[in-house]
Design a protein around this motif. Structure first.
Motif, short mmCIF file in Angstrom:
data_model
loop_
_atom_site.label_atom_id
_atom_site.label_comp_id
_atom_site.label_asym_id
_atom_site.label_seq_id
_atom_site.Cartn_x
_atom_site.Cartn_y
_atom_site.Cartn_z
N THR A 128 0.84 -1.20 0.00
CA THR A 128 0.00 0.00 0.00
C THR A 128 0.87 1.25 0.00
O THR A 128 1.88 1.30 0.69
CB THR A 128 -0.88 0.02 1.27
N ILE A 129 0.45 2.24 -0.76
CA ILE A 129 1.12 3.55 -0.76
C ILE A 129 0.09 4.62 -0.44
O ILE A 129 -1.04 4.60 -0.97
CB ILE A 129 1.77 3.84 -2.13
N ILE A 130 0.47 5.56 0.43
CA ILE A 130 -0.38 6.71 0.73
C ILE A 130 0.36 7.98 0.33
O ILE A 130 1.52 8.17 0.68
CB ILE A 130 -0.72 6.76 2.23
N LEU A 131 -0.32 8.82 -0.45
CA LEU A 131 0.23 10.11 -0.87
C LEU A 131 -0.40 11.24 -0.07
O LEU A 131 -1.57 11.17 0.31
CB LEU A 131 -0.03 10.35 -2.36
N GLU A 132 0.38 12.26 0.15
CA GLU A 132 -0.11 13.48 0.79
C GLU A 132 -0.17 14.60 -0.25
O GLU A 132 0.79 14.80 -0.99
CB GLU A 132 0.81 13.89 1.93
N HIS A 133 -1.29 15.29 -0.29
CA HIS A 133 -1.49 16.37 -1.27
C HIS A 133 -1.80 17.67 -0.54
O HIS A 133 -2.51 17.66 0.47
CB HIS A 133 -2.65 16.04 -2.20
N THR A 134 -1.30 18.77 -1.05
CA THR A 134 -1.65 20.10 -0.55
C THR A 134 -2.12 20.94 -1.73
O THR A 134 -1.34 21.26 -2.63
CB THR A 134 -0.47 20.79 0.14
N ILE A 135 -3.40 21.24 -1.75
CA ILE A 135 -3.99 21.99 -2.85
C ILE A 135 -4.87 23.09 -2.27
O ILE A 135 -5.70 22.84 -1.40
CB ILE A 135 -4.83 21.07 -3.77
N LYS A 136 -4.63 24.31 -2.74
CA LYS A 136 -5.38 25.48 -2.22
C LYS A 136 -5.31 25.53 -0.70
O LYS A 136 -6.31 25.77 0.00
CB LYS A 136 -6.83 25.42 -2.70
N ASN A 137 -4.11 25.24 -0.18
CA ASN A 137 -3.82 25.26 1.26
C ASN A 137 -4.55 24.18 2.06
O ASN A 137 -4.54 24.21 3.30
CB ASN A 137 -4.15 26.64 1.87
N LYS A 138 -5.15 23.23 1.37
CA LYS A 138 -5.81 22.12 2.06
C LYS A 138 -4.97 20.86 1.91
O LYS A 138 -4.54 20.51 0.80
CB LYS A 138 -7.21 21.89 1.51
N VAL A 139 -4.74 20.16 3.01
CA VAL A 139 -3.99 18.91 3.01
C VAL A 139 -4.97 17.74 3.07
O VAL A 139 -5.89 17.72 3.90
CB VAL A 139 -3.02 18.84 4.20
N LEU A 187 -9.81 8.34 -0.63
CA LEU A 187 -9.42 9.69 -0.21
C LEU A 187 -9.64 9.83 1.30
O LEU A 187 -10.61 9.29 1.84
CB LEU A 187 -10.23 10.74 -0.95
N ILE A 188 -8.74 10.56 1.94
CA ILE A 188 -8.78 10.68 3.39
C ILE A 188 -8.51 12.13 3.77
O ILE A 188 -7.50 12.71 3.36
CB ILE A 188 -7.71 9.77 4.06
N ASN A 189 -9.38 12.72 4.58
CA ASN A 189 -9.15 14.08 5.08
C ASN A 189 -8.11 14.08 6.19
O ASN A 189 -7.06 14.69 6.08
CB ASN A 189 -10.46 14.67 5.62
N ASN A 190 -8.42 13.43 7.28
CA ASN A 190 -7.54 13.36 8.45
C ASN A 190 -7.04 11.93 8.61
O ASN A 190 -7.80 11.04 8.95
CB ASN A 190 -8.29 13.81 9.70
N ILE A 191 -5.75 11.73 8.39
CA ILE A 191 -5.20 10.37 8.44
C ILE A 191 -4.82 9.96 9.85
O ILE A 191 -4.38 8.83 10.08
CB ILE A 191 -3.99 10.25 7.48
N GLU A 192 -5.00 10.85 10.79
CA GLU A 192 -4.69 10.57 12.20
C GLU A 192 -3.23 10.14 12.32
O GLU A 192 -2.35 10.79 11.78
CB GLU A 192 -5.69 9.54 12.74
N ASN A 193 -2.98 9.02 13.02
CA ASN A 193 -1.60 8.56 13.21
C ASN A 193 -1.27 7.33 12.37
O ASN A 193 -0.29 6.63 12.66
CB ASN A 193 -1.35 8.25 14.69
N TYR A 194 -2.06 7.06 11.35
CA TYR A 194 -1.84 5.86 10.54
C TYR A 194 -0.62 6.03 9.64
O TYR A 194 -0.34 7.12 9.14
CB TYR A 194 -3.06 5.57 9.68
N VAL A 195 0.08 4.93 9.44
CA VAL A 195 1.27 4.90 8.59
C VAL A 195 1.14 3.72 7.64
O VAL A 195 1.08 2.56 8.08
CB VAL A 195 2.56 4.76 9.43
#
Length: 224
Positions: A128-139, A187-195
């Motif tokens: 599994t791969i998780i990407l982090e995106h920042t668009i229009k100041n939203k993560v 899609l995930i808004n708040n990923i909490e502490n998951y890795v």
């Protein structure tokens, strides 16, 4: 969140092989209410036969769907079904794109590698791969599950990725949690502490929370 996702792109975005035309996508239901699933749903080989025949019958290359779909397939795995009935996780929080093992998997948007992991429980995501995106100041985050082992062998947390970049390939049933090949995209808004992991299935009592935290990916992909 839905309006934000709609605003990101007017064009459909791809998360698998960009050469596959949208005309070759077909919706599919694998919900517990689908009476066509009259085979041994605990068998990845029988699932593979069902998917292959479904694609052939519809002259398609990709079958997609499953957001908030209640499914019986998770009953085969204690990873999902060992809880009491009211806590059983059987409601799907992403979408699945069913196609051939080895199909390339693409970053949906510019971002970076948040984390990766081989989730080896029976019926789990596998690589599994998780990407982090920042668009229009939203993560926010995108999760790609059921990949090949090679997909996570040469990545590093923090690596930058670009929209449409190949980040991996679909694994087969020997590595992907014992499923017919497919991409679980979420899609995930708040990923909490998951890795390298995040719940892709929830219990009915938790749907309200997860529906807000994991919006429908089709709003972004615009397949339908």
């Amino acid at each position: 969140m839905e309006n934000f996702l709609k605003s990101i792109s007017e064009e459909p975005l791809k998360v698998i092989d960009a050469s596959i035309l949208l005309e070759k996508y077909i919706p599919i239901s694998i919900s517990s209410e689908n009476k066509e699933l009259n085979f041994n749903i605990s068998s990845s080989k029988e699932w593979q036969n069902y998917i292959d025949n479904y694609l052939l019958k519809n002259n398609a290359k990709v079958a997609y769907g499953g957001y908030l779909e209640k499914r019986d397939i998770y009953n085969r795995s204690e990873h999902f079904s060992k809880q009491k009935v009211e806590n059983q996780r059987n409601i799907h929080l992403g979408i699945d794109l069913w196609c051939s093992a080895g199909t390339s998997v693409l970053a949906v948007l510019d971002g970076k590698i948040h984390s990766f992991k081989n989730n080896i429980n029976f019926g789990d995501y596998g690589p599994t791969i998780i990407l982090e995106h920042t668009i229009k100041n939203k993560v926010f985050y995108s999760l790609y599950g059921h990949l090949s082992l090679a997909s996570i062998q040469h990545v590093k947390e923090g690596d930058k990725v670009h929209k449409g970049q190949i980040i991996g390939a679909l694994g087969d049933n020997s590595v992907n949690g014992d499923y017919a090949p497919h991409l679980h995209f979420q899609l995930i808004n708040n990923i909490e502490n998951y890795v390298g992991d995040y719940p892709g299935v929830c219990a009915k009592k938790d749907v309200e929370f997860y529906q807000k935290n994991c919006p429908n990916p089709l709003t972004l992909l615009k397949i339908n």
